[in-house]
Design a protein around this motif. Structure first.
Motif, PDB file in Angstrom:
ATOM      1  N   GLY A  30       1.016  -1.207  -0.249  1.00  0.00           N
ATOM      2  CA  GLY A  30       0.442  -0.158   0.251  1.00  0.00           C
ATOM      3  C   GLY A  30       0.828   1.622   0.094  1.00  0.00           C
ATOM      4  O   GLY A  30       0.452   2.289  -0.243  1.00  0.00           O
ATOM      5  N   VAL A  31       1.738   1.074   0.489  1.00  0.00           N
ATOM      6  CA  VAL A  31       3.243   2.259   0.516  1.00  0.00           C
ATOM      7  C   VAL A  31       4.450   1.840  -0.244  1.00  0.00           C
ATOM      8  O   VAL A  31       4.914   0.703   0.394  1.00  0.00           O
ATOM      9  N   GLY A  32       4.989   2.355  -1.363  1.00  0.00           N
ATOM     10  CA  GLY A  32       6.060   2.083  -1.471  1.00  0.00           C
ATOM     11  C   GLY A  32       7.154   3.278  -1.363  1.00  0.00           C
ATOM     12  O   GLY A  32       7.093   4.067  -0.963  1.00  0.00           O
ATOM     13  N   ALA A  33       8.267   2.643  -1.259  1.00  0.00           N
ATOM     14  CA  ALA A  33       9.531   4.067  -0.799  1.00  0.00           C
ATOM     15  C   ALA A  33      10.613   3.861  -2.050  1.00  0.00           C
ATOM     16  O   ALA A  33      11.210   2.328  -1.842  1.00  0.00           O
ATOM     17  N   ALA A  34      11.205   4.412  -1.555  1.00  0.00           N
ATOM     18  CA  ALA A  34      12.636   4.254  -3.073  1.00  0.00           C
ATOM     19  C   ALA A  34      14.368   5.490  -1.854  1.00  0.00           C
ATOM     20  O   ALA A  34      13.626   6.343  -0.915  1.00  0.00           O
ATOM     21  N   VAL A  35      15.099   5.123  -1.690  1.00  0.00           N
ATOM     22  CA  VAL A  35      16.685   5.455  -0.789  1.00  0.00           C
ATOM     23  C   VAL A  35      17.339   5.179  -1.932  1.00  0.00           C
ATOM     24  O   VAL A  35      17.672   4.768  -2.546  1.00  0.00           O
ATOM     25  N   VAL A  36      17.546   6.468  -2.146  1.00  0.00           N
ATOM     26  CA  VAL A  36      18.708   6.822  -2.843  1.00  0.00           C
ATOM     27  C   VAL A  36      19.814   6.337  -1.977  1.00  0.00           C
ATOM     28  O   VAL A  36      20.225   7.722  -1.109  1.00  0.00           O
TER      29      VAL A  36
END
Length: 128
Positions: A30-36
């Motif tokens: 339901g939630v997506g995250a991206a880490v750089v």
């Protein structure tokens, strides 16, 4: 309005959003995250929600993947729900990030208007 770099991060987080019911007690995506990372790599993760609250936020899921791949320093992070709304990280995710190396200057996207704040400003009195 997101700049080009944040647009890439936002789109990476949004791309993994895919709500699914895994069992009677678990749903995910339901939630997506991206880490750089400071090396420029992007790691993504989705939330895993459980009835007994032992799930994991999308940010910590992405961070776990980052750590599994041997990286420990974050540059940027964003989380997005299924409607495309940016969500600031919860307190547990903020504290987790604060305990990583060189974490106080992590940039966090906090809304769809392109507002970015440093993690130290979201977490001025961290455990560490």
């Amino acid at each position: 309005m997101l700049n080009d770099t944040w647009e890439i991060v936002y789109n990476a987080a949004k791309a993994v959003v895919n709500p699914k019911k895994i069992s009677e007690q678990i749903c995910s995506g339901g939630v997506g995250a991206a880490v750089v990372t400071k090396k420029g790599n992007i790691y993504t993760g989705v939330c895993i929600a459980t009835d007994c609250s032992l799930g994991m936020c999308a940010e910590r899921n992405a961070l776990s993947t980052m750590i599994t791949n041997g990286e420990y320093e974050i540059k940027m992070v964003a989380a997005v729900n299924k409607k495309g709304h940016v969500l600031p990280p919860c307190g547990a995710c903020r504290e987790f990030m604060m305990q990583l190396k060189n974490s106080s200057d992590i940039e966090v996207l906090v809304d769809n208007n392109g507002t970015v704040v440093k993690l130290k400003d979201l977490m001025p009195y961290s455990y560490s």
